[in-house]
Structures are given as structure tokens and as C-alpha cells.
Design an enzyme around this catalytic site. Structure first.
Site, PDB file in Angstrom:
ATOM      1  N   HIS A  17     -44.231  -6.367  53.990  1.00  0.00           N
ATOM      2  CA  HIS A  17     -43.553  -7.442  53.864  1.00  0.00           C
ATOM      3  C   HIS A  17     -44.420  -8.612  53.058  1.00  0.00           C
ATOM      4  CE1 HIS A  17     -41.270  -6.037  57.856  1.00  0.00           C
ATOM      5  NE2 HIS A  17     -40.859  -5.695  56.905  1.00  0.00           N
ATOM      6  N   LYS A  41     -31.260  -4.889  66.447  1.00  0.00           N
ATOM      7  CA  LYS A  41     -32.379  -3.955  66.962  1.00  0.00           C
ATOM      8  C   LYS A  41     -32.728  -4.773  68.551  1.00  0.00           C
ATOM      9  CE  LYS A  41     -33.974  -2.652  62.569  1.00  0.00           C
ATOM     10  NZ  LYS A  41     -35.041  -2.947  61.363  1.00  0.00           N
ATOM     11  N   ARG A  90     -38.586   0.777  49.508  1.00  0.00           N
ATOM     12  CA  ARG A  90     -39.681   1.753  49.743  1.00  0.00           C
ATOM     13  C   ARG A  90     -39.155   3.334  49.225  1.00  0.00           C
ATOM     14  NH1 ARG A  90     -40.203   1.000  56.024  1.00  0.00           N
ATOM     15  NH2 ARG A  90     -38.020   0.902  55.542  1.00  0.00           N
ATOM     16  N   SER A 128     -42.169  -1.543  60.531  1.00  0.00           N
ATOM     17  CA  SER A 128     -42.603  -2.075  61.868  1.00  0.00           C
ATOM     18  C   SER A 128     -42.858  -1.137  63.108  1.00  0.00           C
ATOM     19  CB  SER A 128     -41.602  -3.290  62.223  1.00  0.00           C
ATOM     20  OG  SER A 128     -41.425  -3.996  60.901  1.00  0.00           O
TER      21      SER A 128
HETATM   22  N1  COA Z   1     -42.742  -3.018  54.116  1.00  0.00           N
HETATM   23  C1  COA Z   1     -42.783  -2.483  55.200  1.00  0.00           C
HETATM   24  N2  COA Z   1     -41.825  -1.968  55.988  1.00  0.00           N
HETATM   25  C2  COA Z   1     -40.695  -2.792  55.501  1.00  0.00           C
HETATM   26  C3  COA Z   1     -40.387  -2.795  54.226  1.00  0.00           C
HETATM   27  C4  COA Z   1     -41.430  -3.389  53.473  1.00  0.00           C
HETATM   28  N3  COA Z   1     -41.626  -3.698  52.253  1.00  0.00           N
HETATM   29  N4  COA Z   1     -39.203  -3.272  53.897  1.00  0.00           N
HETATM   30  C5  COA Z   1     -38.436  -2.852  54.668  1.00  0.00           C
HETATM   31  N5  COA Z   1     -39.273  -2.348  56.039  1.00  0.00           N
HETATM   32  C6  COA Z   1     -38.695  -1.733  57.199  1.00  0.00           C
HETATM   33  C7  COA Z   1     -38.949  -2.737  58.347  1.00  0.00           C
HETATM   34  O1  COA Z   1     -40.248  -2.812  58.839  1.00  0.00           O
HETATM   35  C8  COA Z   1     -37.901  -2.221  59.354  1.00  0.00           C
HETATM   36  O2  COA Z   1     -38.403  -1.296  59.764  1.00  0.00           O
HETATM   37  P1  COA Z   1     -38.180  -0.901  61.562  1.00  0.00           P
HETATM   38  O3  COA Z   1     -36.664  -0.336  61.240  1.00  0.00           O
HETATM   39  O4  COA Z   1     -39.053   0.296  61.988  1.00  0.00           O
HETATM   40  O5  COA Z   1     -38.043  -1.987  62.147  1.00  0.00           O
HETATM   41  C9  COA Z   1     -36.908  -1.693  58.339  1.00  0.00           C
HETATM   42  O6  COA Z   1     -37.453  -1.618  57.120  1.00  0.00           O
HETATM   43  C10 COA Z   1     -35.716  -2.689  57.930  1.00  0.00           C
HETATM   44  O7  COA Z   1     -35.963  -4.053  58.806  1.00  0.00           O
HETATM   45  P2  COA Z   1     -36.053  -5.210  57.922  1.00  0.00           P
HETATM   46  O8  COA Z   1     -36.527  -5.463  56.796  1.00  0.00           O
HETATM   47  O9  COA Z   1     -36.539  -6.192  59.017  1.00  0.00           O
HETATM   48  O10 COA Z   1     -34.335  -5.539  57.855  1.00  0.00           O
HETATM   49  P3  COA Z   1     -33.239  -5.147  59.116  1.00  0.00           P
HETATM   50  O11 COA Z   1     -32.424  -4.112  58.455  1.00  0.00           O
HETATM   51  O12 COA Z   1     -33.503  -5.443  60.241  1.00  0.00           O
HETATM   52  O13 COA Z   1     -32.238  -6.670  58.772  1.00  0.00           O
HETATM   53  C11 COA Z   1     -30.711  -7.993  57.401  1.00  0.00           C
HETATM   54  C12 COA Z   1     -31.635  -6.595  57.289  1.00  0.00           C
HETATM   55  C13 COA Z   1     -31.557  -9.314  58.011  1.00  0.00           C
HETATM   56  C14 COA Z   1     -30.995  -8.252  55.712  1.00  0.00           C
HETATM   57  C15 COA Z   1     -29.336  -7.655  57.941  1.00  0.00           C
HETATM   58  O14 COA Z   1     -29.581  -7.248  59.033  1.00  0.00           O
HETATM   59  C16 COA Z   1     -28.482  -9.120  57.878  1.00  0.00           C
HETATM   60  O15 COA Z   1     -28.399  -9.722  56.808  1.00  0.00           O
HETATM   61  N6  COA Z   1     -28.445  -9.465  59.085  1.00  0.00           N
HETATM   62  C17 COA Z   1     -27.353 -10.777  59.457  1.00  0.00           C
HETATM   63  C18 COA Z   1     -25.906 -10.415  59.707  1.00  0.00           C
HETATM   64  C19 COA Z   1     -25.075 -10.077  58.721  1.00  0.00           C
HETATM   65  O16 COA Z   1     -25.235 -10.988  57.625  1.00  0.00           O
HETATM   66  N7  COA Z   1     -24.537  -8.936  58.425  1.00  0.00           N
HETATM   67  C20 COA Z   1     -23.910  -8.549  57.223  1.00  0.00           C
HETATM   68  C21 COA Z   1     -24.532  -7.842  56.097  1.00  0.00           C
HETATM   69  S1  COA Z   1     -23.841  -6.502  55.731  1.00  0.00           S
END
Ligand code: COA
Length: 165
Positions: A17, A41, A90, A128
Site C-alpha cells: 500500500h 470485512k 497485484r 493484509s
Molecule cells: N499491496 C498489498 N496488498 C494489497 C495491495 C497492495 N498493493 N492492493 C490490494 N491489496 C490487498 C489488501 O491487503 C487486501 O487484502 P485482504 O483481503 O487480505 O485484507 C485486499 O487486497 C483488498 O483490500 P483493499 O485494497 O483494502 O480494498 P477492499 O477490497 O477492502 O476495499 C473499496 C475496496 C474500498 C474500493 C470498496 O470496497 C469500496 O469502494 N467500498 C465502498 C462502498 C462502495 O462504494 N461500494 C460500491 C463499489 S462497487
């Protein structure tokens, strides 16, 4: 002013991140790290802890501001007058997931744009969940997260799982 948003659950913020945030900050005037509070989550860290860990991980990177948000990303996008949202890629499976989110957001808000930055290869398998798994067995997570947040993670998770030996 070019404003970008990097949203996520960040439970916790990883070096992957940090890499995406640093590169995104380099192509905008202001970068909001938007920490989702109403994540589907079941998070290990509270929103205050996730904000604190993001701030510590990003210390010294200019133009960055960490904020908590809930609700729809498109509403936060409008509120911040952003020009795009940044997400890290990724793998191929990330691409499918990100393409779905990008398409849904574009339907909700036609001016919504997504920038997908490929991850550094050495961080491509960090997540994560992996950080938490390693920490819960008492493993060393210093290669995966910023040094300033290692203690917070190990204190919270150490001893959560015990080996049978
Ligand atoms: N390095 C390390 N890990 C990474 C990464 C990187 N560059 N990019 C993604 N990841 C991992 C994260 O660690 C996380 O791992 P985990 O599943 O083990 O916890 C996973 O990929 C994705 O998590 P994150 O990047 O935190 O995103 P998310 O999927 O939790 O959230 C949002 C995505 C916030 C963009 C989305 O949920 C959102 O917009 N929510 C708001 C509600 C909304 O508008 N919904 C409609 C959208 S369709």
C-alpha cells in the site's frame, strides 16, 4: 488541482500500500487515503488504529492526507472533487475485481475514473491477511509493513494462534 483518492480497508496498511500511495502522490497535487469504516470485512483493527497505522506508514510523504470514510465511494469522490481513484494491481485476479468495481462506480457516476497501478513484483504476494496470519504465529512482519507499525500489529496479534509443538 489534481486530487486522487486511494481507498481501501487497510487492515493493516502494508508496504504494498505504501508503494502505491507513494507513486500516486507523485502524479497528483493531493492524495486522500480513504479508510473504509463500513467494510464488509470483519476488521481486526479499529478504524482509529487503521488511520494511525496509515499515518505512521506514510510519514514523510508529502501531499498525503489520511481520512476515514463510510458510504459509497462515488459520494466521497464527489465530496473531494477528485479526478480519479487509484488502486493497486497485484495479479490477474486483482484485475478482474478492480475492473468490476471500476465499472460499477462508472455506472453510478459517469465522471468517475480509475487508475490501476501495477504493484512492485516483490510485494505482489503481500496482503493484509498474510501480515495478520504471520503476526498471529509470532512471525516477523517487518518485511511486509512499515517499521513504525510492527509493534502495533504484533502486540494486537501475538499469541492469537499457537502451534501444536
Ligand atoms: N499491496 C498489498 N496488498 C494489497 C495491495 C497492495 N498493493 N492492493 C490490494 N491489496 C490487498 C489488501 O491487503 C487486501 O487484502 P485482504 O483481503 O487480505 O485484507 C485486499 O487486497 C483488498 O483490500 P483493499 O485494497 O483494502 O480494498 P477492499 O477490497 O477492502 O476495499 C473499496 C475496496 C474500498 C474500493 C470498496 O470496497 C469500496 O469502494 N467500498 C465502498 C462502498 C462502495 O462504494 N461500494 C460500491 C463499489 S462497487
Amino acid at each position: 488541482m489534481k486530487i486522487l483518492i486511494y481507498p481501501g480497508t487497510f487492515d493493516p496498511f502494508t508496504k504494498g500500500h505504501v508503494d502505491i500511495a507513494r507513486r500516486a502522490a507523485g502524479i497528483c497535487d493531493k492524495l486522500y487515503i480513504a479508510i473504509l469504516t463500513n467494510s464488509s470485512k470483519n476488521t481486526t483493527f479499529s478504524v482509529d488504529e487503521r488511520v494511525e497505522m496509515a499515518n505512521k506508514s506514510l510519514a514523510g510523504i508529502k501531499k498525503v492526507e489520511v481520512e476515514a470514510f463510510d458510504g459509497l465511494l462515488v459520494d466521497y469522490f464527489k465530496l473531494k472533487k477528485a479526478c480519479a481513484v487509484v488502486r493497486g494491481l497485484r495479479s490477474e485476479s486483482d484485475f478482474r475485481y478492480e475492473a468490476e468495481i471500476a465499472a460499477a462506480n462508472k455506472l453510478l457516476l459517469p465522471e468517475f475514473e480509475s487508475i490501476l497501478l501495477p504493484c512492485r513484483m516483490d510485494l505482489a504476494f503481500t496482503s493484509s491477511t498474510i501480515v495478520k496470519e504471520v503476526a498471529s504465529y509470532g512471525g516477523n512482519v517487518s518485511g511486509m509493513v512499515a517499521s513504525d507499525i510492527v509493534d502495533m500489529i504484533t502486540t494486537k496479534l501475538a499469541g492469537k494462534k499457537k502451534t501444536n509443538n
